[in-house]
Design an enzyme around this catalytic site. Structure first.
Site, PDB file in Angstrom:
ATOM      1  N   HIS A 133      15.945   3.882 -18.541  1.00  0.00           N
ATOM      2  CA  HIS A 133      15.777   4.441 -17.191  1.00  0.00           C
ATOM      3  C   HIS A 133      14.317   4.422 -16.782  1.00  0.00           C
ATOM      4  CE1 HIS A 133      19.628   6.018 -18.495  1.00  0.00           C
ATOM      5  NE2 HIS A 133      19.923   6.198 -17.228  1.00  0.00           N
ATOM      6  N   ASP A 342      23.017  -7.194  22.521  1.00  0.00           N
ATOM      7  CA  ASP A 342      22.875  -5.878  23.161  1.00  0.00           C
ATOM      8  C   ASP A 342      23.040  -5.958  24.675  1.00  0.00           C
ATOM      9  OD1 ASP A 342      22.420  -4.328  20.952  1.00  0.00           O
ATOM     10  OD2 ASP A 342      20.233  -4.473  21.054  1.00  0.00           O
TER      11      ASP A 342
HETATM   12  P1  NAP Z   1      12.577   0.860  20.182  1.00  0.00           P
HETATM   13  O1  NAP Z   1      12.403  -0.597  20.369  1.00  0.00           O
HETATM   14  O2  NAP Z   1      11.874   1.528  19.076  1.00  0.00           O
HETATM   15  O3  NAP Z   1      12.145   1.571  21.571  1.00  0.00           O
HETATM   16  C1  NAP Z   1      12.152   2.946  21.673  1.00  0.00           C
HETATM   17  C2  NAP Z   1      11.883   3.356  23.134  1.00  0.00           C
HETATM   18  O4  NAP Z   1      12.053   4.766  23.176  1.00  0.00           O
HETATM   19  C3  NAP Z   1      10.480   3.062  23.632  1.00  0.00           C
HETATM   20  O5  NAP Z   1      10.524   2.805  24.994  1.00  0.00           O
HETATM   21  C4  NAP Z   1       9.756   4.382  23.352  1.00  0.00           C
HETATM   22  O6  NAP Z   1       8.682   4.643  24.231  1.00  0.00           O
HETATM   23  C5  NAP Z   1      10.860   5.378  23.655  1.00  0.00           C
HETATM   24  N1  NAP Z   1      10.671   6.636  22.972  1.00  0.00           N
HETATM   25  C6  NAP Z   1      10.802   6.863  21.638  1.00  0.00           C
HETATM   26  N2  NAP Z   1      10.593   8.166  21.370  1.00  0.00           N
HETATM   27  C7  NAP Z   1      10.319   8.755  22.560  1.00  0.00           C
HETATM   28  C8  NAP Z   1      10.023  10.087  22.935  1.00  0.00           C
HETATM   29  N3  NAP Z   1       9.940  11.059  22.034  1.00  0.00           N
HETATM   30  N4  NAP Z   1       9.807  10.344  24.239  1.00  0.00           N
HETATM   31  C9  NAP Z   1       9.891   9.358  25.156  1.00  0.00           C
HETATM   32  N5  NAP Z   1      10.185   8.083  24.865  1.00  0.00           N
HETATM   33  C10 NAP Z   1      10.393   7.781  23.569  1.00  0.00           C
HETATM   34  O7  NAP Z   1      14.115   1.237  20.013  1.00  0.00           O
HETATM   35  P2  NAP Z   1      15.404   0.459  20.584  1.00  0.00           P
HETATM   36  O8  NAP Z   1      15.871  -0.538  19.603  1.00  0.00           O
HETATM   37  O9  NAP Z   1      15.131   0.023  21.964  1.00  0.00           O
HETATM   38  O10 NAP Z   1      16.496   1.636  20.565  1.00  0.00           O
HETATM   39  C11 NAP Z   1      16.399   2.741  21.454  1.00  0.00           C
HETATM   40  C12 NAP Z   1      17.694   3.560  21.438  1.00  0.00           C
HETATM   41  O11 NAP Z   1      18.786   2.767  21.861  1.00  0.00           O
HETATM   42  C13 NAP Z   1      18.065   4.070  20.061  1.00  0.00           C
HETATM   43  O12 NAP Z   1      18.580   5.361  20.164  1.00  0.00           O
HETATM   44  C14 NAP Z   1      19.164   3.115  19.612  1.00  0.00           C
HETATM   45  O13 NAP Z   1      20.072   3.715  18.695  1.00  0.00           O
HETATM   46  C15 NAP Z   1      19.842   2.838  20.927  1.00  0.00           C
HETATM   47  N6  NAP Z   1      20.554   1.561  20.885  1.00  0.00           N
HETATM   48  C16 NAP Z   1      21.900   1.600  21.070  1.00  0.00           C
HETATM   49  C17 NAP Z   1      22.623   0.432  21.050  1.00  0.00           C
HETATM   50  C18 NAP Z   1      24.103   0.496  21.267  1.00  0.00           C
HETATM   51  O14 NAP Z   1      24.783  -0.470  20.920  1.00  0.00           O
HETATM   52  N7  NAP Z   1      24.618   1.558  21.855  1.00  0.00           N
HETATM   53  C19 NAP Z   1      21.984  -0.784  20.846  1.00  0.00           C
HETATM   54  C20 NAP Z   1      20.606  -0.788  20.689  1.00  0.00           C
HETATM   55  C21 NAP Z   1      19.899   0.393  20.699  1.00  0.00           C
HETATM   56  P3  NAP Z   1       7.196   4.097  23.930  1.00  0.00           P
HETATM   57  O15 NAP Z   1       7.148   2.697  24.408  1.00  0.00           O
HETATM   58  O16 NAP Z   1       6.337   5.020  24.700  1.00  0.00           O
HETATM   59  O17 NAP Z   1       6.993   4.220  22.428  1.00  0.00           O
END
Ligand code: NAP
Length: 522
Positions: A133, A342
């Site tokens: 381990h 997406d």
């Molecule tokens: P990402 O590329 O990391 O982008 C995150 C975004 O959220 C950025 O615009 C960021 O702003 C903003 N953000 C993060 N924390 C924040 C906060 N505390 N206050 C304000 N804005 C904040 O992530 P992503 O891949 O686009 O995913 C984003 C969300 O979509 C996630 O919850 C993910 O699970 C969901 N999603 C869902 C699907 C689906 O099939 N339903 C598919 C894809 C993604 P900044 O630019 O200022 O950092």
């Protein structure tokens, strides 16, 4: 039934439940539960028993056992709880052998002594597992090779190596050792980043793998419990020819993708497994996992943009979006091809919900055409949604915490940019669509929302990409103010249709089957 499948898949890997309890009765109880849940054998950890009386307790445990048993008496210096005299410890293991244990697990450091003490006394079916381990790291392939040789040298029937993953790349070295070992071997990588070593053990020919009895369920699909192994990953069907697919991200533990994808693969008779891949550095991941066995990937936070850069070829839509959420390794040349499913998932979900609620000029027209569409967020999901809405003729405004990123995306889709702060006072025109693509409101911070309930009243349609929980705070409040709401779950299932088609090469995903799986299990 399951056994027939084992034979078909060539899977001979056993499923072992470690039993950890303070009393003999509890261990026997756990053993029965392990049997009910489908374990092939159990590991009895003597060092966790309080007031252990070797002869008396071993006799009861072994006579009343309902499954084959490995007996282990782990000392503190190898991560166990036993602190006493070494002679007593080894005597207890010897006694277990005499009382009919099926296997003994003994540590490499004392294996030579133990093996000489049993010379000529070993029952014919009894087997000795000699184990090593490492609770800090996973050594290099060369060092692991030396370790295997040292363990084999003791006369072990079965080699066991347990290491710790600081990075998912570590697990590849254990797979390498499993595949190349000439004797029965158990290879296990501890830690969350190593969990995949347990699910994939049959693929790489492990003698057995461990799964806990814990009543963990489909809300934690990444946990290697007996129920998850058999109910989510269809462990008995994994064999040498099984292709590996997985979700690359960090974090990934919350994702239910393995539940949906494995059940879908099964319904299609597609020989594949889908696992969580907790990846820190996606480039390093692909450098290490370059074999055709690792055939396809879903990509999530925070790797979607890096994924685009490292793919050998990128579909034009994904290129325009600037993010890849699906990667397929092309069988003919091993090249990585990137796609984005997406945008279709989100846009078709919104369109579907809007048809019927809004007046349209013709059936062919998109309900987004000509309407104002506000995207909150400018990350991977935001880019896909903005691109898709633009393609459908909507006018786009991007609202993001970091204004520069909003501006960048707005320029790309010919829209405008505002800050997240400005969104609260923004006065949209009638029938405006609002789409959240930030992670605000995502489990475990489920109280988060990007906009006040008051401001929400101004929107006709509210979509949330966040899909854990299904009804986010944003959607809950949007419903209360009378907006048409569209859930991220609908986006998720629709983007999954696209991924399944790309992974399996089938022209149409089994949509009804997939919706049924989601309805019943997610
Ligand atoms: P990402 O590329 O990391 O982008 C995150 C975004 O959220 C950025 O615009 C960021 O702003 C903003 N953000 C993060 N924390 C924040 C906060 N505390 N206050 C304000 N804005 C904040 O992530 P992503 O891949 O686009 O995913 C984003 C969300 O979509 C996630 O919850 C993910 O699970 C969901 N999603 C869902 C699907 C689906 O099939 N339903 C598919 C894809 C993604 P900044 O630019 O200022 O950092």
């Amino acid at each position: 039934m399951e056994r027939d499948l084992d034979v078909l898949s060539g899977n001979t890997t056993l499923l072992c439940a470690p039993l950890v309890a303070q009393t003999v009765d509890e261990i026997l109880l756990q053993m029965n539960q392990a049997k009910v849940h489908g374990a092939d054998l159990v590991e009895i950890r003597l060092d966790t028993l309080s007031n252990f009386k070797p002869h008396e307790d071993l006799k009861v445990l072994l006579q009343q056992r309902t499954l084959p048993a490995i007996v282990t008496y782990r000392p503190r210096w190898q991560g166990g709880q036993y602190e006493g005299d070494e002679r007593h410890r080894l005597d207890a293991l010897f006694m277990a052998m005499e009382l009919g244990a099926d296997y003994i697990d003994v540590e490499l450091q004392v294996a030579h002594d133990f093996m000489s003490s049993i010379t000529g006394k070993k029952p014919s079916k009894f087997k000795v597992i000699v184990s090593s381990h490492d609770y800090q790291n996973t050594p290099s392939v060369e060092d692991l090779g030396d370790l295997v040789a040292r363990i084999q040298d003791t006369g072990a029937d079965i080699v066991k190596i347990a290491t710790t993953a600081t990075n998912i790349a570590d697990v590849a070295r254990i797979f390498h050792v499993l595949v190349n070992c000439q004797v029965p071997i158990i290879g296990l990588v501890m830690g969350e980043k190593g969990a995949v070593s347990r699910f994939l053990s049959p693929k790489f020919g492990g003698y057995l793998t461990y799964a806990t009895l814990e009543a963990a369920n489909e809300s934690e699909p990444g946990k290697p419990t007996l129920q998850n192994m058999l109910g989510i990953y269809y462990f008995r069907q994994i064999g040498r020819d099984t292709k590996i697919y997985g979700l690359i991200g960090n974090p990934v533990g919350h994702s239910k993708s393995p539940v949906l994808y494995n059940a879908t693969f099964k319904s299609l008779g597609f020989n594949a497994i889908f696992v969580h891949l907790l990846v820190d550095n996606i480039r390093e991941f692909f450098d290490v996992y370059s074999s055709p066995d690792f055939a396809g990937f879903s990509v999530t936070i925070p790797h979607k943009e890096d994924a685009l850069r490292l793919c050998d070829e990128v579909d034009p839509v994904a290129k325009s979006i600037g993010a890849v959420n699906t990667i397929v390794r092309r069988p003919s040349d091993g090249k990585l091809i990137g796609y984005n499913t997406d945008y279709f998932g989100a846009i078709s979900a919104i369109e579907h919900e809007m048809r019927g609620s809004f007046s349209l000029k013709g059936a062919a027209e998109s309900p987004l055409s000509g309407r104002l569409f506000i995207v909150i967020g400018a990350g991977g999901a935001g880019k896909a949604i903005a691109y898709g809405a633009k393609e459908k003729g909507a006018r786009i405004i991007i609202a993001n915490r970091t204004y520069e990123r909003a501006k960048e995306l707005a320029n790309l889709v010919g829209g405008e940019a505002i800050t997240l702060g400005d969104l609260g006072s923004f006065q949209p025109e009638e029938e405006t669509i609002l789409a959240n693509s930030t992670s605000l409101g995502m489990y475990p911070d489920i109280d988060g929302t990007p906009i006040s309930k008051e401001a929400l009243r101004r929107y006709a349609v509210v979509f949330d990409a966040v899909y854990t929980p299904k009804v986010t705070q944003l959607l809950h409040e949007a419903e209360e103010v009378g907006a048409v709401v569209v859930s991220g779950v609908e986006m998720w299932v629709r983007q999954a249709f696209g991924q399944i088609e790309l992974f399996t090469g089938s022209p149409k995903a089994p949509e009804e089957v997939m919706r049924k799986i989601i309805q019943e299990r997610i």
